[in-house]
Design an enzyme around this catalytic site. Structure first.
Site, PDB file in Angstrom:
ATOM      1  N   ASP A 108      73.287  -5.110 114.915  1.00 46.71           N
ATOM      2  CA  ASP A 108      72.523  -6.125 115.650  1.00 46.71           C
ATOM      3  C   ASP A 108      71.469  -6.798 114.782  1.00 46.71           C
ATOM      4  O   ASP A 108      70.537  -7.400 115.302  1.00 46.71           O
ATOM      5  CB  ASP A 108      71.858  -5.495 116.881  1.00 46.71           C
ATOM      6  CG  ASP A 108      70.982  -4.309 116.530  1.00 46.71           C
ATOM      7  OD1 ASP A 108      70.912  -3.946 115.339  1.00 46.71           O
ATOM      8  OD2 ASP A 108      70.357  -3.744 117.452  1.00 46.71           O
ATOM      9  N   LYS A 159      60.272   5.097 115.428  1.00 48.29           N
ATOM     10  CA  LYS A 159      59.506   4.635 116.599  1.00 48.29           C
ATOM     11  C   LYS A 159      58.167   5.380 116.734  1.00 48.29           C
ATOM     12  O   LYS A 159      57.939   6.125 117.712  1.00 48.29           O
ATOM     13  CB  LYS A 159      60.343   4.779 117.879  1.00 48.29           C
ATOM     14  CG  LYS A 159      61.788   4.301 117.727  1.00 48.29           C
ATOM     15  CD  LYS A 159      62.085   3.038 118.462  1.00 48.29           C
ATOM     16  CE  LYS A 159      63.360   2.359 118.011  1.00 48.29           C
ATOM     17  NZ  LYS A 159      64.636   2.939 118.346  1.00 48.29           N
ATOM     18  N   ASP A 218      66.048  -8.029 114.339  1.00 46.08           N
ATOM     19  CA  ASP A 218      66.939  -7.172 115.107  1.00 46.08           C
ATOM     20  C   ASP A 218      67.080  -7.860 116.459  1.00 46.08           C
ATOM     21  O   ASP A 218      66.122  -7.917 117.240  1.00 46.08           O
ATOM     22  CB  ASP A 218      66.303  -5.787 115.247  1.00 46.08           C
ATOM     23  CG  ASP A 218      67.096  -4.877 116.172  1.00 46.08           C
ATOM     24  OD1 ASP A 218      67.832  -5.378 117.043  1.00 46.08           O
ATOM     25  OD2 ASP A 218      66.964  -3.654 116.038  1.00 46.08           O
TER      26      ASP A 218
HETATM   27  N1  GDD Z   1      79.091   4.183 116.674  1.00 48.26           N
HETATM   28  C1  GDD Z   1      77.894   4.387 117.224  1.00 48.26           C
HETATM   29  N2  GDD Z   1      77.668   5.528 117.937  1.00 48.26           N
HETATM   30  N3  GDD Z   1      76.942   3.436 117.063  1.00 48.26           N
HETATM   31  C2  GDD Z   1      75.737   3.667 117.621  1.00 48.26           C
HETATM   32  C3  GDD Z   1      75.439   4.826 118.383  1.00 48.26           C
HETATM   33  C4  GDD Z   1      76.469   5.817 118.541  1.00 48.26           C
HETATM   34  O1  GDD Z   1      76.314   6.856 119.184  1.00 48.26           O
HETATM   35  N4  GDD Z   1      74.156   4.736 118.801  1.00 48.26           N
HETATM   36  C5  GDD Z   1      73.669   3.556 118.321  1.00 48.26           C
HETATM   37  N5  GDD Z   1      74.633   2.901 117.621  1.00 48.26           N
HETATM   38  C6  GDD Z   1      74.512   1.620 116.907  1.00 48.26           C
HETATM   39  C7  GDD Z   1      74.056   0.476 117.776  1.00 48.26           C
HETATM   40  O2  GDD Z   1      75.182  -0.185 118.320  1.00 48.26           O
HETATM   41  C8  GDD Z   1      73.317  -0.402 116.769  1.00 48.26           C
HETATM   42  O3  GDD Z   1      74.155  -1.324 116.090  1.00 48.26           O
HETATM   43  C9  GDD Z   1      72.801   0.579 115.737  1.00 48.26           C
HETATM   44  O4  GDD Z   1      73.515   1.802 115.933  1.00 48.26           O
HETATM   45  C10 GDD Z   1      71.306   0.845 115.868  1.00 48.26           C
HETATM   46  O5  GDD Z   1      71.022   1.164 117.201  1.00 48.26           O
HETATM   47  P1  GDD Z   1      69.900   0.382 118.006  1.00 48.26           P
HETATM   48  O6  GDD Z   1      69.937   0.906 119.399  1.00 48.26           O
HETATM   49  O7  GDD Z   1      69.998  -1.075 117.788  1.00 48.26           O
HETATM   50  O8  GDD Z   1      68.601   0.977 117.299  1.00 48.26           O
HETATM   51  P2  GDD Z   1      67.149   0.335 117.226  1.00 48.26           P
HETATM   52  O9  GDD Z   1      67.210  -1.124 117.047  1.00 48.26           O
HETATM   53  O10 GDD Z   1      66.343   0.847 118.355  1.00 48.26           O
HETATM   54  O11 GDD Z   1      66.582   1.024 115.873  1.00 48.26           O
HETATM   55  C11 GDD Z   1      67.381   1.048 114.699  1.00 48.26           C
HETATM   56  O12 GDD Z   1      67.301  -0.200 114.019  1.00 48.26           O
HETATM   57  C12 GDD Z   1      65.991  -0.567 113.527  1.00 48.26           C
HETATM   58  C13 GDD Z   1      66.137  -1.870 112.765  1.00 48.26           C
HETATM   59  O13 GDD Z   1      66.663  -2.844 113.566  1.00 48.26           O
HETATM   60  C14 GDD Z   1      66.856   2.186 113.806  1.00 48.26           C
HETATM   61  O14 GDD Z   1      67.778   2.323 112.733  1.00 48.26           O
HETATM   62  C15 GDD Z   1      65.454   1.873 113.278  1.00 48.26           C
HETATM   63  O15 GDD Z   1      65.070   2.879 112.337  1.00 48.26           O
HETATM   64  C16 GDD Z   1      65.429   0.513 112.579  1.00 48.26           C
HETATM   65  O16 GDD Z   1      64.104   0.177 112.171  1.00 48.26           O
HETATM   66 MG    MG Z   2      68.673  -2.561 117.110  1.00 49.38          MG
END
Ligand code: GDD
Ligand code: MG
Length: 345
Positions: A108, A159, A218
């Site tokens: 994303d 977080k 993001d």
């Molecule tokens: N295959 C798979 N399986 N993908 C997953 C799973 C899972 O169980 N859980 C989450 N994802 C994928 C989501 O689809 C997304 O593309 C990515 O992992 C990150 O998940 P998000 O839910 O978007 O996380 P976030 O935005 O809260 O935080 C993450 O991204 C930030 C930067 O945008 C973390 O990596 C943070 O550390 C980072 O700063």
């Molecule tokens: Mg994200």
């Protein structure tokens, strides 16, 4: 170069849009987040990507019938149950037979980051893993990273609560990893790279991070999804990124400000769309006002929709006022969820 692209989350924060379309396939200025991400990976030298899938895998396969996204050859690893980030990377990398240095990207993220420079930084530092960093104003939403002057990561806090760290450098959700890092990620059970694997690599002093000021967002939250759409459509010189899709029908008396109007969307006379995204097929009635919102379904005549998300089956009737709402509130295709247990986003 191979990449693992994480696209298996539920897209919770973009519900109800994600009841019908998985988050990475939602459009940013008419092109899916995933296609934009894949183009940027390709520019950095990625030739093969395995999509780490879980929730709704079918629409991904349908979106890329020849298993190609631009010049990138796609393969798929579908989890039976959500494995979380590190579990998903371990499972997908093994499924794709990855045995050399590889890239990982959250599905994303939109960025102008030059992945090739991240890869060369990683090699110069002899790192086991290298994280791309971006400055953020709200650390509580991200994985926050503290480094020494050589770029070695001293701390990774996912977080953080207020006061836990003074850093405002977030993990940008793009990493370079050595195949040896896969030993830490067996891929057979749930495991978080942010909460478990990165802290282990920090303890082993093998994790590095490279800062960049390139455009980065993001797009996985309602506010950032709107921002990404508006920003890309405004700053791009490409006609295909223009705010109003050529197949949309927009009345000459409608007012469109800081918004993106998707494929086949309709906006009738006197309607106002401000700082919002109309997804493909959205219908906005006469005199309706839509502000800070995402609409996939129908908004009736003279309604006011503010700070709301209207999914594909969502209908706001004529003359209704809708503030801070999600319509529908539950997935019409599912029985209501029983367990409040945290699910992957
Ligand atoms: N295959 C798979 N399986 N993908 C997953 C799973 C899972 O169980 N859980 C989450 N994802 C994928 C989501 O689809 C997304 O593309 C990515 O992992 C990150 O998940 P998000 O839910 O978007 O996380 P976030 O935005 O809260 O935080 C993450 O991204 C930030 C930067 O945008 C973390 O990596 C943070 O550390 C980072 O700063
Ligand atoms: Mg994200």
């Amino acid at each position: 170069m191979h990449a693992v692209v994480l696209v298996g989350g539920f897209g919770t924060r973009l519900r109800p849009l994600t009841y019908s379309i998985p988050k990475p396939l939602l459009p940013v200025a008419h092109t899916s987040m995933l296609e934009r991400l894949m183009n940027s990976l390709a520019r950095g030298g990625v030739t093969h990507a395995v999509l780490a899938l879980g929730f709704k895998p079918e629409p991904f396969m349908a979106a890329f019938p020849k298993d190609m996204c631009g010049s990138v050859q796609l393969s798929y690893a579908v989890e039976d149950t959500p494995l979380d980030t590190a579990g998903a990377i371990g499972f997908a990398a093994r499924t794709a037979g990855i045995s050399e240095t590889f890239v990982v990207a959250n599905g994303d993220v939109l960025t102008d980051l030059d992945i090739a420079s991240l890869i060369s930084f990683h090699r110069q530092h002899g790192a086991e893993g290298t994280i791309s960093l971006t400055p953020v104003s709200d650390p509580s939403q991200y994985g926050i990273v503290e480094t020494d002057e050589n770029g070695r990561v001293l701390r990774f806090v996912e977080k953080p609560q207020p006061g836990m760290t003074t850093s405002n450098f977030a993990s940008a959700g793009t990493y370079v990893l050595e195949p040896s890092a896969l030993v830490r990620m067996p891929g057979d059970q749930k495991l978080s790279i942010e909460r478990v694997v990165f802290p282990q690599m920090v303890a082993d002093q093998s994790l590095f991070a490279m800062w960049s000021n390139d455009y980065w967002i993001d797009a996985g939250r309602p506010d950032t999804f709107i921002e990404a759409n508006v920003h890309v459509s405004k700053r791009s010189a490409q006609a295909t990124d223009a705010p109003i899709h050529p197949t949309a029908t927009v009345s000459a008396s409608a007012v469109i400000i800081d918004s993106v109007i998707g494929e086949n969307a309709t906006v009738l006379d006197g309607a106002q769309i401000r700082h919002s995204v109309l997804l493909p097929g959205a219908q906005i009635g006469q005199g309706a006002v839509v502000i800070d919102s995402l609409v996939m379904g129908k908004v009736g005549a003279n309604s006011q929709v503010t700070n709301s998300i209207i999914g594909s089956t969502g209908v706001v009737g004529d003359n209704e006022v809708c503030n801070n709402a999600s319509v529908p509130a539950h997935d019409p295709a599912q029985v209501p969820e029983k367990s409040p247990e945290k699910s992957p986003e």
